[in-house]
Scaffold this active site. Structure first.
Site, PDB file in Angstrom:
ATOM      1  N   GLY A  72      40.599 -31.008  43.765  1.00 53.94           N
ATOM      2  CA  GLY A  72      41.240 -29.911  44.483  1.00 53.94           C
ATOM      3  C   GLY A  72      42.701 -29.784  44.106  1.00 53.94           C
ATOM      4  O   GLY A  72      43.332 -30.744  43.652  1.00 53.94           O
ATOM      5  N   GLY A 146      30.331 -26.239  42.332  1.00 52.00           N
ATOM      6  CA  GLY A 146      31.021 -26.483  41.072  1.00 52.00           C
ATOM      7  C   GLY A 146      30.469 -27.746  40.448  1.00 52.00           C
ATOM      8  O   GLY A 146      29.302 -28.100  40.634  1.00 52.00           O
ATOM      9  N   ARG A 228      37.172 -30.567  52.076  1.00 50.88           N
ATOM     10  CA  ARG A 228      38.480 -30.751  52.697  1.00 50.88           C
ATOM     11  C   ARG A 228      38.325 -30.537  54.195  1.00 50.88           C
ATOM     12  O   ARG A 228      37.530 -29.697  54.636  1.00 50.88           O
ATOM     13  CB  ARG A 228      39.515 -29.760  52.136  1.00 50.88           C
ATOM     14  CG  ARG A 228      39.966 -30.051  50.711  1.00 50.88           C
ATOM     15  CD  ARG A 228      40.791 -31.311  50.628  1.00 50.88           C
ATOM     16  NE  ARG A 228      41.341 -31.550  49.310  1.00 50.88           N
ATOM     17  CZ  ARG A 228      40.784 -32.285  48.375  1.00 50.88           C
ATOM     18  NH1 ARG A 228      39.583 -32.839  48.616  1.00 50.88           N
ATOM     19  NH2 ARG A 228      41.367 -32.480  47.207  1.00 50.88           N
ATOM     20  N   ASP A 251      33.739 -37.216  55.352  1.00 51.14           N
ATOM     21  CA  ASP A 251      34.671 -38.000  54.539  1.00 51.14           C
ATOM     22  C   ASP A 251      36.075 -37.436  54.636  1.00 51.14           C
ATOM     23  O   ASP A 251      37.032 -38.099  54.250  1.00 51.14           O
ATOM     24  CB  ASP A 251      34.217 -38.021  53.079  1.00 51.14           C
ATOM     25  CG  ASP A 251      35.072 -38.948  52.234  1.00 51.14           C
ATOM     26  OD1 ASP A 251      35.280 -40.109  52.659  1.00 51.14           O
ATOM     27  OD2 ASP A 251      35.548 -38.531  51.154  1.00 51.14           O
ATOM     28  N   HIS A 275      38.192 -40.557  53.656  1.00 47.95           N
ATOM     29  CA  HIS A 275      38.460 -39.831  52.405  1.00 47.95           C
ATOM     30  C   HIS A 275      38.255 -40.769  51.211  1.00 47.95           C
ATOM     31  O   HIS A 275      39.147 -40.968  50.381  1.00 47.95           O
ATOM     32  CB  HIS A 275      39.884 -39.259  52.396  1.00 47.95           C
ATOM     33  CG  HIS A 275      40.027 -38.079  51.468  1.00 47.95           C
ATOM     34  ND1 HIS A 275      40.926 -37.057  51.680  1.00 47.95           N
ATOM     35  CD2 HIS A 275      39.382 -37.755  50.307  1.00 47.95           C
ATOM     36  CE1 HIS A 275      40.838 -36.174  50.705  1.00 47.95           C
ATOM     37  NE2 HIS A 275      39.911 -36.582  49.853  1.00 47.95           N
ATOM     38  N   GLY A 277      35.775 -40.532  48.840  1.00 47.27           N
ATOM     39  CA  GLY A 277      34.934 -40.001  47.776  1.00 47.27           C
ATOM     40  C   GLY A 277      35.462 -40.273  46.380  1.00 47.27           C
ATOM     41  O   GLY A 277      34.693 -40.559  45.462  1.00 47.27           O
TER      42      GLY A 277
END
Length: 313
Positions: A72, A146, A228, A251, A275, A277
């Site tokens: 991101g 994506g 997000r 997450d 978070h 990942g």
């Protein structure tokens, strides 16, 4: 003027960097390693809080490339207005797909099979039997198709899911089947047993998962967010969790980090990971390969990979 490259990884630890630039190590410390005005290629520090990564941008008057180490770019977007025109912003496509997809499957399986309940029962010395939902034969909806969404589907296939439905900003066709546009979500949500969010945070996706979105999900469905936090309306999600109608594996959260005492910590049917990942053993070697390739292209004046936008364009 010196053509500096700012790296958040010590340059001596990256094998294969091209000769030519002056490499400067900066990973978000208070003092800059050199004059930001001399920086031509800025690699953004990874997962730093509080806008640290955009602090040097207003002084980077000669920068040509801003390279993130994340998929991101929302964390650097607030600083793009301070840059001159013509700066290329590149993301880290190819770095995080495997590890994020791994965590996604971990969260799905742990939530469906009740692993958090087993861990708590183990702490109590309790044998917690009973039937649990399986991933096999379930309909899975991936919102945000994506490279990460595609990697998630790659890992879903061996689990014998009934169907994978793909959704992205606009419709297209892939080797695995159609990708539906976001406008079709209202009709697709009621059929999904598991809804996975892997979309970037944009103005179109901020608050996408609101009360109406959640109300359209079927009773007992699982929401998984590896995108997000602000993609989900936390208040609306809490209402569904507290009613027991939906479950969730998160997450990312809004706010993030999730503060002590926040009701999401104690909400029924929710699994929270911090978070996690991207930051795995797979990150550093893949990030270094990306940087060597990008910087070699930059020095040789070849087209860069993963260009998301150009400022002033």
């Amino acid at each position: 003027m010196t053509a500096d490259v700012w790296l958040p990884i010590p340059p001596g630890e990256i094998e294969g960097l091209p000769e030519g630039p002056a490499y400067r190590y900066w990973n978000g410390e208070e003092d800059f390693p050199a004059d930001p005005a001399d920086c031509a290629f800025y690699v953004v520090p990874y997962m730093k809080p509080g806008g640290i990564e955009i602090r040097p941008l207003p002084r980077m008057r000669s920068v040509q490339v801003v390279q993130t180490l994340s998929a991101g770019i929302d964390h650097v977007e607030p600083g793009l207005g301070d840059l001159p025109a013509g700066v290329r912003l590149c993301n880290a496509r190819g770095v995080h797909e495997a590890s994020t997809a791994e965590l996604t499957l971990t969260l799905v399986l742990a939530s469906l099979r009740g692993v958090p309940d087993f861990v708590r029962a183990q702490d109590r010395g309790e044998w917690l039997g009973g039937f649990r939902p399986a991933l096999a034969d379930r309909n899975v909806l991936i919102v945000g198709y994506g490279s990460i969404g595609a990697a998630i589907e790659d890992r879903l296939v061996p689990f014998e899911v009934a169907r994978v439905v793909r959704v992205a900003r606009s419709a297209r066709t892939t080797a695995r089947g159609p990708v539906h546009p976001l406008t079709e979500l209202p009709a697709l949500l009621p059929e999904a047993d598991v809804v996975i969010l892997s979309t970037p945070l944009t103005e179109a996706t901020r608050g996408l998962v609101n009360a109406d979105f959640l109300a359209r999900m079927k009773d007992g469905a699982l929401l998984v967010n590896v995108a997000r936090g602000p993609v989900v309306d936390t208040k609306a999600l809490l209402a569904e969790l507290e009613s027991g109608r939906l479950t969730a594996a998160l997450d990312v959260t809004d706010p993030e980090p999730l503060p002590p005492g926040h009701p999401l910590w104690q909400a029924p049917g929710v699994l929270v990971s911090p978070h996690a990942g991207g930051p795995t053993s797979a990150f550093l070697p893949r990030a270094e390969r990306l940087l060597v390739d990008q910087l070699t292209r930059f020095v040789n004046r070849e087209p860069l990979r993963n260009v998301i936008l150009t400022t002033g364009g």
